[in-house]
Design an enzyme around this catalytic site. Structure first.
Site, PDB file in Angstrom:
ATOM      1  N   GLU A 270      10.716  -4.737   4.001  1.00  0.00           N
ATOM      2  CA  GLU A 270      10.795  -6.150   3.606  1.00  0.00           C
ATOM      3  C   GLU A 270      10.397  -6.329   2.144  1.00  0.00           C
ATOM      4  O   GLU A 270      11.066  -7.019   1.377  1.00  0.00           O
ATOM      5  CB  GLU A 270       9.862  -6.999   4.486  1.00  0.00           C
TER       6      GLU A 270
ATOM      7  N   GLY B  82      -4.533  -1.638   4.936  1.00  0.00           N
ATOM      8  CA  GLY B  82      -3.773  -2.796   4.454  1.00  0.00           C
ATOM      9  C   GLY B  82      -4.448  -4.122   4.789  1.00  0.00           C
ATOM     10  O   GLY B  82      -4.575  -5.014   3.958  1.00  0.00           O
ATOM     11  N   ARG B  83      -4.914  -4.246   6.046  1.00  0.00           N
ATOM     12  CA  ARG B  83      -5.499  -5.527   6.468  1.00  0.00           C
ATOM     13  C   ARG B  83      -6.905  -5.737   5.916  1.00  0.00           C
ATOM     14  O   ARG B  83      -7.526  -6.761   6.172  1.00  0.00           O
ATOM     15  CB  ARG B  83      -5.466  -5.640   7.994  1.00  0.00           C
TER      16      ARG B  83
ATOM     17  N   LYS C 240       0.842  -1.208   0.000  1.00  0.00           N
ATOM     18  CA  LYS C 240       0.000   0.000   0.000  1.00  0.00           C
ATOM     19  C   LYS C 240       0.874   1.253   0.000  1.00  0.00           C
ATOM     20  O   LYS C 240       0.697   2.153  -0.799  1.00  0.00           O
ATOM     21  CB  LYS C 240      -0.936  -0.010   1.218  1.00  0.00           C
TER      22      LYS C 240
ATOM     23  N   GLU D  12      -4.127  -5.974  15.182  1.00  0.00           N
ATOM     24  CA  GLU D  12      -3.655  -4.677  14.685  1.00  0.00           C
ATOM     25  C   GLU D  12      -4.795  -3.652  14.769  1.00  0.00           C
ATOM     26  O   GLU D  12      -4.569  -2.470  14.988  1.00  0.00           O
ATOM     27  CB  GLU D  12      -3.133  -4.808  13.243  1.00  0.00           C
TER      28      GLU D  12
ATOM     29  N   LYS E 298       9.784   0.300  13.050  1.00  0.00           N
ATOM     30  CA  LYS E 298      10.378   0.797  11.809  1.00  0.00           C
ATOM     31  C   LYS E 298      11.376   1.918  12.105  1.00  0.00           C
ATOM     32  O   LYS E 298      12.460   1.986  11.540  1.00  0.00           O
ATOM     33  CB  LYS E 298       9.272   1.313  10.882  1.00  0.00           C
TER      34      LYS E 298
ATOM     35  N   HIS F 171      -3.848 -32.306  18.826  1.00  0.00           N
ATOM     36  CA  HIS F 171      -2.728 -33.091  19.346  1.00  0.00           C
ATOM     37  C   HIS F 171      -1.591 -32.197  19.819  1.00  0.00           C
ATOM     38  O   HIS F 171      -0.459 -32.636  19.957  1.00  0.00           O
ATOM     39  CB  HIS F 171      -2.271 -34.083  18.272  1.00  0.00           C
TER      40      HIS F 171
HETATM   41  O1  F6P Z   1       3.762  -2.304   9.599  1.00  0.00           O
HETATM   42  C1  F6P Z   1       2.411  -2.688   9.591  1.00  0.00           C
HETATM   43  C2  F6P Z   1       1.830  -2.528   8.234  1.00  0.00           C
HETATM   44  O2  F6P Z   1       1.743  -1.177   7.924  1.00  0.00           O
HETATM   45  C3  F6P Z   1       0.477  -3.207   8.113  1.00  0.00           C
HETATM   46  O3  F6P Z   1      -0.546  -2.432   8.594  1.00  0.00           O
HETATM   47  C4  F6P Z   1       0.424  -3.454   6.648  1.00  0.00           C
HETATM   48  O4  F6P Z   1      -0.552  -4.400   6.304  1.00  0.00           O
HETATM   49  C5  F6P Z   1       1.826  -3.922   6.377  1.00  0.00           C
HETATM   50  O5  F6P Z   1       2.633  -3.168   7.259  1.00  0.00           O
HETATM   51  C6  F6P Z   1       2.306  -3.752   4.977  1.00  0.00           C
HETATM   52  O6  F6P Z   1       2.260  -2.410   4.575  1.00  0.00           O
HETATM   53  P1  F6P Z   1       2.359  -2.036   3.051  1.00  0.00           P
HETATM   54  O7  F6P Z   1       1.194  -2.641   2.348  1.00  0.00           O
HETATM   55  O8  F6P Z   1       2.319  -0.525   3.019  1.00  0.00           O
HETATM   56  O9  F6P Z   1       3.648  -2.567   2.523  1.00  0.00           O
END
Ligand code: F6P
Length: 500
Positions: free
Chosen positions: A204, A258-259, A198, A344, A491, A375
């Protein structure tokens, strides 16, 4: 006014005290109608609430609490696209991605971008998207994290074998092993890297996308990497600055959290694996649940009842945890997805106006697919010192399946729900008196959720059900469920550490 000062909250406190000696076994035995009348339905999903620590008096009290928190008004604001995410000054309008909003311009923009995304997915599925050397794309590596990974990954897996020819991989972790495994199975000239972010700033995702592009260039020197990179984002200029060609950038509005984004262009992996028609079915299921949430009377409104029940357990029974056990292997990613959705959204320590809360909010949400979980962690559920309400999620089609193992799967889910509720009383043959260590006391609550089938419509409805349940809890707790400032510190500290 704090929710805890309302007469509704105070009445629930008194009611909880009155339930000090409540026993599920007697409640289920004495009220033969309970098992039938505590079954609720929404968009084809059935939920049996009869194994919860509640009586007929509990529901009106919980609904009065929802009114005291002005749930109807907040729900209206959610669906109208008002800026209810007050700390970020924007709406949380994911419902507009599946239930057309009154605002025609928004509905049109959403529809256009969805068509663009679905058309691209169909072209991939029919071999029309070619890499730089003219070979059709055969492998797609989806790189994203959090909401840009968990939803698409869950749904793609939930819908079973891909119907198209594309091999799909999901990569989220910055630990190189995950990307390495995907790349080891890919041929560079027929591989497309899809960066889903987003913000298009997530470390990452950007590092993994860079590493994948470097792999491509190393394997095929001189390759035009732009033909092998697509991006899904609400920040298209950042994606282009990163190297994505405008024609391969798919967008969604910044009012999609995002979620909550799997319903947007972020659903591309789902459409690649299962096709446009299936993706539209997913949206239809979610939309049916949206309608239920808006239209169903409070006393039969499933997201409202489940959300209120969540607050009941956290704040009146002191439950700091809730387990979600999918009895459907294809739903195995559901716990991880719900962890983000609920924790979150509702892992908050201040109310909407920044005042420190004097009560608990999100419990720890966790789980594992049954019967595997039986289990491992079920010991804790049956005999641990504190209890965790459980959501069982399964499918009615398993109950009558021709496949004996599916029938066993369903029967196991029911047996576990009964064992939690009734303990020893669930056993017909009582046998000799048990030693203390062998006693299973029961009286542990669960909700039994049954989809008709694990298909696109029902999965769409299920996820929308959990979204709205999460929203209801947030409203009752008077918090903003749509920001996530807590993750920012990690971050910032990383940046500081790298600079050091
Ligand atoms: O760090 C948390 C977060 O911002 C989440 O809310 C989000 O889903 C995820 O990182 C990934 O963010 P992006 O879609 O901006 O890479």
């Amino acid at each position: 006014m704090s929710i805890t000062s309302t007469p509704a909250w105070q009445a629930l406190l008194r009611h909880r005290q009155a339930l000090a000696s409540f026993r599920l076994d007697t409640a289920l035995r004495d009220d033969a109608a309970r098992a039938r009348s505590w079954r609720f339905e929404a968009a084809g999903i059935e939920a049996d609430l009869s194994r919860n620590l509640a009586t007929a008096e509990t529901w009106p009290l919980l609904l009065t609490l929802a009114d005291a928190a002005e749930l109807p008004r907040w729900r209206e604001r959610l669906f109208a696209g008002e800026p209810i995410n007050n700390t970020e000054g924007r709406p949380a309008w994911h419902t507009a991605l599946r239930t057309a909003p009154a605002d025609g311009a928004v509905a049109r923009r959403v529809g256009e971008e969805r068509l663009r995304m679905l058309d691209f997915a169909e072209r991939l599925r029919t071999g029309q998207v070619k890499g730089a050397s003219g070979k059709p794309i055969e492998t797609v590596i989806c790189i994203g994290i959090g909401g840009s990974d968990l939803g698409p990954r869950l749904v793609t897996t939930a819908l079973g074998e891909a119907s198209g020819p594309i091999r799909l991989h999901f990569v989220s972790n910055i630990d190189p092993v995950e990307l390495d495994i995907a790349l080891a199975q890919a041929a560079p000239e027929s591989t497309l890297i899809v960066a889903i972010s987003k913000s298009f700033t997530t470390l990452e995702t950007l590092e993994n996308a860079r590493a994948a592009l470097a792999w491509l260039k190393e394997r095929v020197p001189g390759i035009d990497a732009r033909r092998h990179l697509a991006a899904i984002t609400s920040q298209p200029e950042r994606a282009q600055a990163f190297g994505a060609d405008a024609s391969l950038v798919f967008t969604f509005a910044d009012w999609v959290g995002g979620r909550y984004s799997l319903w947007s262009a972020c659903g591309l992996p789902i459409a690649i694996a299962h096709g446009a028609a299936v993706f539209n079915e997913l949206l239809r299921g979610a939309s049916a649940l949206d309608r239920h949430f808006v239209e169903a009377p409070a006393e039969r409104n499933l997201p409202l009842l489940l959300g209120a029940l969540g607050v009941w357990y956290v704040n009146f029974w002191g439950c700091g945890s809730r387990a979600v056990m999918p009895y459907a292997q294809r739903l195995r990613h559901l716990p991880a997805y719900l962890q983000q959705l609920e924790m979150e959204s509702n892992g908050k320590r201040v109310d909407r106006d920044g005042r420190t809360l004097a009560y608990d909010t999100s419990p720890v949400v966790w789980g594992e697919a049954g019967t595997t979980a039986q289990h491992s962690v079920f010991q804790f559920l049956h005999q641990g010192t504190f209890f965790s309400p459980v959501d069982f999620v399964t499918a009615a089609c398993f109950e009558s399946s021709a496949e004996q193992r599916e029938r066993l799967l369903y029967a196991n889910a029911l047996a576990q729900a009964d064992a939690l509720a009734l303990g020893e009383a669930a056993l017909k043959a009582s046998g000799s008196a048990k030693a203390a260590y062998a006693i299973v006391p029961g009286n542990r609550p669960s909700t039994f959720i049954t989809l008709p089938r694990v298909d696109a419509f029902s999965v769409g409805a299920l996820l929308a059900l959990y979204e709205h349940r999460t929203f209801v809890q947030g409203v009752l707790w008077q918090i903003n469920s749509f920001d996530q400032w807590g993750v920012e510190i990690g971050k910032q500290l990383l940046k500081q550490r790298l600079a050091d």
